[in-house]
Design a protein around this motif. Structure first.
Motif, PDB file in Angstrom:
ATOM      1  N   VAL A  71       0.842  -1.246   0.138  1.00  0.00           N
ATOM      2  CA  VAL A  71       0.098   0.048  -0.002  1.00  0.00           C
ATOM      3  C   VAL A  71       0.755   1.290  -0.076  1.00  0.00           C
ATOM      4  CG1 VAL A  71      -1.786  -1.192   1.426  1.00  0.00           C
ATOM      5  CG2 VAL A  71      -0.139   0.188   2.414  1.00  0.00           C
ATOM      6  N   ASN A  72       0.202   2.315  -0.392  1.00  0.00           N
ATOM      7  CA  ASN A  72       0.855   3.649  -0.152  1.00  0.00           C
ATOM      8  C   ASN A  72      -0.083   4.330   0.875  1.00  0.00           C
ATOM      9  OD1 ASN A  72      -1.007   4.664  -1.662  1.00  0.00           O
ATOM     10  ND2 ASN A  72       0.247   5.188  -3.445  1.00  0.00           N
ATOM     11  N   GLU A  73      -0.190   5.613   1.006  1.00  0.00           N
ATOM     12  CA  GLU A  73      -1.083   6.235   1.899  1.00  0.00           C
ATOM     13  C   GLU A  73      -2.348   6.256   1.623  1.00  0.00           C
ATOM     14  OE1 GLU A  73       0.317  10.465   3.022  1.00  0.00           O
ATOM     15  OE2 GLU A  73       1.826   9.396   3.737  1.00  0.00           O
ATOM     16  N   ARG A  74      -2.872   6.014   0.370  1.00  0.00           N
ATOM     17  CA  ARG A  74      -4.364   6.329  -0.182  1.00  0.00           C
ATOM     18  C   ARG A  74      -4.655   4.885  -0.667  1.00  0.00           C
ATOM     19  NH1 ARG A  74      -7.069  10.963  -0.670  1.00  0.00           N
ATOM     20  NH2 ARG A  74      -8.446   9.813  -2.068  1.00  0.00           N
ATOM     21  N   LYS A 104      -2.529   0.354   5.923  1.00  0.00           N
ATOM     22  CA  LYS A 104      -1.298   0.031   6.308  1.00  0.00           C
ATOM     23  C   LYS A 104      -1.279  -1.736   6.184  1.00  0.00           C
ATOM     24  CE  LYS A 104       2.763   1.186   8.661  1.00  0.00           C
ATOM     25  NZ  LYS A 104       3.159   2.257   8.025  1.00  0.00           N
ATOM     26  N   ASN A 105       0.114  -2.093   5.705  1.00  0.00           N
ATOM     27  CA  ASN A 105       0.317  -3.529   5.355  1.00  0.00           C
ATOM     28  C   ASN A 105      -0.248  -4.432   6.742  1.00  0.00           C
ATOM     29  OD1 ASN A 105       2.604  -5.936   5.883  1.00  0.00           O
ATOM     30  ND2 ASN A 105       1.835  -6.115   3.930  1.00  0.00           N
ATOM     31  N   ASP A 106      -0.873  -5.436   6.441  1.00  0.00           N
ATOM     32  CA  ASP A 106      -1.438  -6.110   7.549  1.00  0.00           C
ATOM     33  C   ASP A 106      -0.315  -6.786   8.491  1.00  0.00           C
ATOM     34  OD1 ASP A 106      -0.784  -8.178   5.724  1.00  0.00           O
ATOM     35  OD2 ASP A 106      -2.687  -9.225   5.685  1.00  0.00           O
ATOM     36  N   ALA A 107       0.880  -7.386   7.924  1.00  0.00           N
ATOM     37  CA  ALA A 107       1.686  -8.134   8.762  1.00  0.00           C
ATOM     38  C   ALA A 107       2.478  -6.909   9.869  1.00  0.00           C
ATOM     39  CB  ALA A 107       2.799  -8.690   7.888  1.00  0.00           C
ATOM     40  N   LYS A 108       2.402  -5.648   9.209  1.00  0.00           N
ATOM     41  CA  LYS A 108       3.206  -4.636   9.905  1.00  0.00           C
ATOM     42  C   LYS A 108       2.270  -4.229  11.104  1.00  0.00           C
ATOM     43  CE  LYS A 108       6.487  -2.926   7.021  1.00  0.00           C
ATOM     44  NZ  LYS A 108       7.018  -2.054   6.006  1.00  0.00           N
ATOM     45  N   CYS A 109       0.893  -4.107  10.799  1.00  0.00           N
ATOM     46  CA  CYS A 109       0.044  -4.093  12.034  1.00  0.00           C
ATOM     47  C   CYS A 109      -0.077  -5.122  12.897  1.00  0.00           C
ATOM     48  CB  CYS A 109      -1.640  -3.867  11.337  1.00  0.00           C
ATOM     49  SG  CYS A 109      -1.913  -2.550  10.186  1.00  0.00           S
ATOM     50  N   LEU A 146      10.621  -1.343  11.244  1.00  0.00           N
ATOM     51  CA  LEU A 146      11.447  -1.173  10.151  1.00  0.00           C
ATOM     52  C   LEU A 146      10.413  -0.699   9.009  1.00  0.00           C
ATOM     53  CD1 LEU A 146      14.627  -3.367  10.021  1.00  0.00           C
ATOM     54  CD2 LEU A 146      14.308  -0.983  10.772  1.00  0.00           C
ATOM     55  N   ASP A 147      10.356   0.555   8.624  1.00  0.00           N
ATOM     56  CA  ASP A 147       9.286   0.781   7.628  1.00  0.00           C
ATOM     57  C   ASP A 147       9.717   1.641   6.496  1.00  0.00           C
ATOM     58  OD1 ASP A 147       6.541   1.003   6.810  1.00  0.00           O
ATOM     59  OD2 ASP A 147       6.071   2.363   8.482  1.00  0.00           O
ATOM     60  N   PRO A 148      10.060   1.250   5.524  1.00  0.00           N
ATOM     61  CA  PRO A 148      10.585   2.236   4.463  1.00  0.00           C
ATOM     62  C   PRO A 148       9.458   2.912   3.767  1.00  0.00           C
ATOM     63  CG  PRO A 148      11.338  -0.239   4.007  1.00  0.00           C
ATOM     64  CD  PRO A 148      10.281  -0.140   5.290  1.00  0.00           C
ATOM     65  N   LYS A 149       9.571   4.020   3.380  1.00  0.00           N
ATOM     66  CA  LYS A 149       8.696   5.089   3.340  1.00  0.00           C
ATOM     67  C   LYS A 149       7.787   4.514   1.770  1.00  0.00           C
ATOM     68  CE  LYS A 149       7.658   7.021   7.097  1.00  0.00           C
ATOM     69  NZ  LYS A 149       7.552   5.687   7.492  1.00  0.00           N
ATOM     70  N   LYS A 150       8.656   4.259   0.842  1.00  0.00           N
ATOM     71  CA  LYS A 150       8.072   4.359  -0.679  1.00  0.00           C
ATOM     72  C   LYS A 150       7.258   2.850  -0.923  1.00  0.00           C
ATOM     73  CE  LYS A 150       9.411   6.336  -4.553  1.00  0.00           C
ATOM     74  NZ  LYS A 150      10.521   6.862  -5.419  1.00  0.00           N
ATOM     75  N   VAL A 151       8.096   1.904  -0.454  1.00  0.00           N
ATOM     76  CA  VAL A 151       7.161   0.743  -0.746  1.00  0.00           C
ATOM     77  C   VAL A 151       7.707  -0.219   0.801  1.00  0.00           C
ATOM     78  CG1 VAL A 151       6.709   0.120  -3.095  1.00  0.00           C
ATOM     79  CG2 VAL A 151       8.832  -0.003  -2.267  1.00  0.00           C
ATOM     80  N   PRO A 152       6.379  -0.816   1.288  1.00  0.00           N
ATOM     81  CA  PRO A 152       6.358  -1.190   2.656  1.00  0.00           C
ATOM     82  C   PRO A 152       7.664  -2.496   2.616  1.00  0.00           C
ATOM     83  CG  PRO A 152       4.288  -1.544   1.901  1.00  0.00           C
ATOM     84  CD  PRO A 152       4.904  -1.086   0.664  1.00  0.00           C
ATOM     85  N   GLY A 153       7.945  -3.342   1.634  1.00  0.00           N
ATOM     86  CA  GLY A 153       8.934  -4.082   1.628  1.00  0.00           C
ATOM     87  C   GLY A 153       8.624  -5.404   2.682  1.00  0.00           C
TER      88      GLY A 153
END
Ligand SMILES: [Zn+2]
Length: 297
Positions: A71-74, A104-109, A146-153
């Motif tokens: 995802v990105n912000e929108r 937000k990416n679900d695994a990160k949440c 760890l959260d790169p801004k452009k793509v979640p990775g």
């Protein structure tokens, strides 16, 4: 009070969550394969109906949505297991709901929820995997994502573990999630035991618990845990975490699968830096980790 939404590969959960991560109300629906033809309508209708119900009774600050993909912000840039691409979910929902909406990416949440309240809260540096329809991942370093801004990775599920292997939904071959996701495990059990494709999660778990000594089922468990131990060992060799948390529908099978995964990692000549022991904990927030985590990111 915030609203947390978990958009899974096969379900949507919507909850009202207080500032301590406690779920006050929760509703879920299953997404069936045939729903995927008009998946956007299903998602939007269900979220709008549930959110409106909660707003009637609670004062809500914001809405967070955990997404099984990039995802990105929108926008959902890509969620391969839902067949979604370039989908402006925030824009569509904002037409009807006048509240801040974050995706937000679900695994990160799930990782930040488990690191704050759950299975990996004792550890500064940890890894988190969600094993469900696919495999998601996140890295917690000094208690932060760890959260790169452009793509979640951190697409752990799409590291290749087999050359010219099984075709993945992402278009590549041999991805970890084609060998280690719970969907793969469950499908193999269904095929082996000739079960109805529509068997409920609960019934399937009971079958596996009952038949786990059956040589064919034992063989599936053995092969599956071996694949998982290879993928997880690769991650341990890269990140050297203090602990690993695993969420998703894996948690229901943790008693059966986790001891085997641990022993295969420790005894299987897979680790670069040998360890006496390895801490791998099943998510304690269960399938709700993603939903709770949306209120923390
Ligand atoms: Zn893939």
């Amino acid at each position: 009070m915030k609203i947390g939404i978990d958009l899974g590969g096969s379900h949507i959960s919507v909850g009202a969550i207080d500032e301590n991560g406690k779920i006050l109300t929760q509703e879920d629906i299953q997404i069936l394969e045939e729903d995927k033809r008009n998946i956007k309508d299903i998602i939007e209708n269900y979220i709008l109906t549930s959110v409106k119900k909660i707003i009637e009774f609670h004062k809500v600050e914001s809405i967070g949505i955990a997404i099984p993909g990039t995802v990105n912000e929108r926008k959902i840039i890509k969620a391969v297991n839902l067949g979604l691409e370039n989908y402006d979910i925030v824009g569509r929902l904002s037409k009807e709901i006048n509240l801040p909406i974050k995706i937000k990416n679900d695994a990160k949440c799930a990782a930040i929820a488990e690191s704050t309240y759950g299975a990996i809260k004792e550890y500064e540096n940890s890894l988190f995997l969600t094993l469900g329809t696919g495999i998601g991942g996140a890295v917690v370093f000094n208690h932060k994502l760890l959260d790169p801004k452009k793509v979640p990775g951190f697409e752990f599920g799409h590291m290749i573990i087999t050359k010219n292997g099984r075709l993945c939904n992402c278009g590549k071959r041999g991805c970890f999630e084609r060998y280690g996701s719970m969907k793969v495990f469950k499908q193999e059990v269904i095929n082996e035991l000739n079960l109805d494709e529509k068997i409920s999660g609960e019934e399937l778990l009971k079958k596996v618990e009952k038949e786990q000594q059956d040589p064919a089922v034992e063989n599936i468990i053995d092969e599956f845990t071996e694949n998982l131990s290879i993928g997880i060992s690769n991650l341990i060799n890269i990140f050297e975490p203090e602990a690993i948390g695993i969420g998703g529908s894996f948690t229901y099978y943790a008693d059966i699968l986790l001891p085997k995964i641990k022993s295969k990692i420790l005894d299987g000549n897979l680790l670069f830096n040998k360890r006496e022991d390895i801490i791998i904990n099943a998510a304690t927030l269960g399938n709700n980790a993603g939903m709770i985590g949306t209120t923390l990111v």
